[in-house]
Write an enzyme that holds these catalytic residues in place. Structure first.
Site, mmCIF file in Angstrom:
data_model
loop_
_atom_site.group_PDB
_atom_site.id
_atom_site.type_symbol
_atom_site.label_atom_id
_atom_site.label_comp_id
_atom_site.label_asym_id
_atom_site.label_seq_id
_atom_site.Cartn_x
_atom_site.Cartn_y
_atom_site.Cartn_z
ATOM 1 N N ASP A 125 0.813 -1.227 0.000
ATOM 2 C CA ASP A 125 0.000 0.000 0.000
ATOM 3 C C ASP A 125 0.849 1.281 0.000
ATOM 4 O OD1 ASP A 125 -2.221 -1.758 0.387
ATOM 5 O OD2 ASP A 125 -1.907 -1.707 2.551
ATOM 6 N N GLU A 156 -11.598 -0.106 -3.351
ATOM 7 C CA GLU A 156 -10.977 0.409 -2.132
ATOM 8 C C GLU A 156 -9.828 1.321 -2.515
ATOM 9 O OE1 GLU A 156 -9.567 -2.918 0.198
ATOM 10 O OE2 GLU A 156 -8.539 -3.841 -1.475
HETATM 11 O O1 FUB Z 1 -3.274 -3.734 3.110
HETATM 12 C C1 FUB Z 1 -4.555 -4.080 3.548
HETATM 13 C C2 FUB Z 1 -5.564 -3.696 2.524
HETATM 14 O O2 FUB Z 1 -5.313 -4.396 1.321
HETATM 15 C C3 FUB Z 1 -5.483 -2.251 2.112
HETATM 16 O O3 FUB Z 1 -5.978 -1.371 3.040
HETATM 17 C C4 FUB Z 1 -6.193 -2.332 0.808
HETATM 18 O O4 FUB Z 1 -6.091 -1.185 0.022
HETATM 19 C C5 FUB Z 1 -5.537 -3.545 0.211
HETATM 20 O O5 FUB Z 1 -4.309 -3.255 -0.367
#
Ligand code: FUB
Length: 450
Positions: free
Chosen positions: A33, A211
Site C-alpha cells: 500500500d 478500495e
Molecule cells: O493492506 C490491507 C488492505 O489491502 C489495504 O488497506 C487495501 O487497500 C488492500 O491493499
C-alpha cells in the site's frame, strides 16, 4: 579498539538501513500500500507493513493480513532507499486495538510545515453510534521521518479504511476513504476534523470490490484512482473529473491484474524531477501467500489528452544503478526467450533474493540504465557458479553490442567471485547485456565493476 568496534557497528547499522533500488523497492521486509510523496525535494514512501502472523497471536486468522506498524522510506535517486524505521505502532495509539494487527493502507501530507500521517486500524472501543470496526487516525510530526505523535482519538464521523488526503490549489483539503464505496469529505484547516458531511462518490463501478482511493490533479484534471475487482482480483482503474468531489467519470485501467496473482493492489501517483511515477505492490517475496506483499515503482506517462497510459509492471523498476554497486541482473529489463530463467537463491528465505540462470547457446539477459560514471573502471566482478565452467561476455547497449569484458568462469561446486579485466571502458549510462558465450550453464548472483 573500543572506538573501532563502535565505528564498525555504526557502519553496519547504516548499511543495513540502505536498500538498493529495482522492484521490489524494499528488499528486507514485506511492505504494501505505498503512498509516495515528494517533501523538501526528496521522495518519501509511506507503505503499510505486512508480517507473517505470529504463532502466539491465536486470535488472528492465519490466512489474512497481519499489519502491526508503519515505516517510512526515502530516496533522492529512486535507487538507494533509506528505511527511517518504525513511525507508528499499534501498541502506541490509544484508540487502536493493539491485538488487531490491522494497520492498513496509510497516507501522509504536509501542511504549513507539519506532516500529517493518516492510518486506518481497528478501534478498541465502540464510537458514539456503538460502532467498533475501522477508524482513521492522524499522527503529526515536524519532519517527514518523524517522530510522529498520534492523536488520542480517530477522526470523528469516519468509519473505513485506506485514507487519502488531497489539498487543492485553493488550500481546501479533502479526505477520501473506502467503506464498500469510496467516500469523500472536506477537512478542516487543522487537518484532523471533517468540515463537511461524508459523501459517497457516484458513478464508480457498482459490481466488485473498490478500495484504496488516491486522488491527484494534473493540468486541471482531477484523477480519482482505485483498485477494483472487475474480474477475479484487483486491478488499478481511474476516473476523471473537474472537481475534487466529483462528479467523476470512469476513464480506464492503469494497471491490469497482477501477473503474480496477488489479490490486492494499491497505488499512488507522484511527479518527481519532471517524471511521473506509479507506486504499487505485488507479492514478489511471497508468491504462495499474497498477504505478504512488496512495494514497487514504475514510470508513468500521459497521453496528450490527459488519459493515462497503462503501466506494465517491471522488475527493473526506476532509477539508475551505479556500475560500482552489486547489479542484481535478475531484475532484468529483457532476456532471451530460451536458456534464461530466474529462481530464488534460497526458497526458505526469499529475502536473500534471486539468481539468473543462463543455459545454452542463445542465453542472455539485459539490465537497463547502468551508470558507469566518468572514471575508468578496470575490473568486473561476477558472483557466479558454473558446474561445467563457462565464459560470459559483458556487452553494452545491444545483445551484439561491444564486448567490454569477457569473464572465464572455472568449473565449480559452489558460489565464487570471479574477476576479469574491462577491456573497453565506456563512460556514461548504458544498458548492460550478459551473454553466455560458450553455451554451457552458469548461475549468476550479481555483477559489479571496480
Ligand atoms: O493492506 C490491507 C488492505 O489491502 C489495504 O488497506 C487495501 O487497500 C488492500 O491493499
Amino acid at each position: 579498539m573500543k572506538n573501532k568496534k563502535l565505528l564498525i557497528l555504526c557502519l553496519l547499522i547504516i548499511v543495513s538501513n540502505i536498500l538498493l533500488g529495482q522492484n521490489p523497492i524494499v528488499r528486507n521486509q514485506f511492505s504494501a500500500d505505498p503512498t509516495a510523496r515528494v517533501f523538501n525535494g526528496k521522495m518519501y514512501v509511506f507503505p503499510s507493513h505486512d508480517i507473517p502472523t505470529p504463532k502466539e497471536q491465536k486470535q488472528l486468522r492465519k490466512d489474512w493480513f497481519c499489519m502491526p506498524d508503519y515505516h517510512v522510506f526515502s530516496s533522492e535517486n529512486l535507487s538507494d532507499w533509506t528505511d527511517h524505521g518504525m513511525i507508528v505502532n499499534q501498541n502506541k495509539v490509544k484508540w487502536v486495538d493493539s491485538t488487531s494487527y490491522s494497520m492498513w493502507a496509510p497516507d501522509c501530507i504536509e501542511r504549513s510545515g507539519k506532516y500529517y500521517f493518516y492510518f486506518p486500524a481497528n478501534k478498541n472501543v465502540p464510537d458514539a453510534n456503538g460502532r467498533k470496526g475501522f477508524g482513521i487516525g492522524v499522527a503529526i510530526a515536524d519532519k517527514p521521518e518523524g517522530p510522529y505523535v498520534p492523536l488520542p482519538e480517530p477522526i470523528k464521523g469516519v468509519n473505513g479504511i485506506d485514507p487519502n488526503v488531497f489539498i487543492d490549489k485553493d488550500g481546501q483539503a479533502y479526505l477520501y476513504w473506502a467503506m464498500g464505496n469510496i467516500m469523500v469529505a472536506k477537512l478542516n484547516e487543522n487537518m484532523t476534523e471533517l468540515a463537511s458531511e461524508p459523501l459517497t462518490i457516484a458513478n464508480l463501478p457498482q459490481k466488485g470490490l473498490k478500495e484504496g482511493p488516491f486522488l491527484f490533479e494534473r493540468n486541471g484534471i482531477y484523477y480519482l484512482t482505485i483498485p477494483h475487482v472487475e474480474n477475479k482480483i484487483e486491478r488499478l482503474e481511474y476516473a476523471i473529473g473537474d472537481n475534487p468531489m466529483g462528479p467523476f467519470k470512469m476513464a480506464g485501467v492503469v494497471m491490469d491484474e497482477s501477473p503474480m496473482n496477488c489479490w490486492t493492489n494499491h497505488q499512488s501517483f507522484v511527479q518527481y524531477k519532471g517524471q511521473w511515477y506509479l507506486f504499487y505492490h505485488q507479492d514478489a517475496y511471497s508468491p504462495k501467500f499474497d498477504k505478504n506483499r512488496s512495494i514497487c515503482a514504475d514510470s508513468l506517462f500521459f497521453n496528450p489528452d490527459g488519459t493515462i497510459r497503462k503501466v506494465t509492471p517491471t522488475l527493473r523498476g526506476v532509477g539508475l544503478t551505479s556500475a560500482t554497486n552489486q547489479i542484481e541482473i535478475e531484475r532484468y529489463s529483457s532476456k532471451s526467450e530460451t536458456g534464461s530463467s530466474i529462481e530464488f537463491l534460497d526458497s526458505t528465505n526469499t529475502f536473500n533474493g534471486w539468481k539468473t540462470i543462463l543455459n545454452g547457446s542463445s542465453a542472455w539477459i539485459q539490465y537497463n540504465s547502468v551508470d558507469f560514471g566518468k572514471e575508468k573502471l578496470k575490473k568486473v566482478q561476477v558472483k557466479i557458479w558454473s558446474e561445467t565452467g563457462s565464459t560470459l561476455q559483458i556487452r553494452l547497449d545491444k545483445v551484439d553490442g561491444p564486448v567490454i569484458a569477457e569473464v572465464k568462469v572455472p568449473k565449480g561446486k559452489s558460489w565464487n567471485t570471479v574477476e576479469a579485466k574491462v577491456s573497453k571502458f565506456q563512460s556514461g549510462i548504458h544498458h548492460l547485456f550478459v551473454v553466455l558465450k560458450d553455451g554451457n550453464r552458469a548461475e549468476i548472483d550479481w555483477i559489479k565493476f571496480q
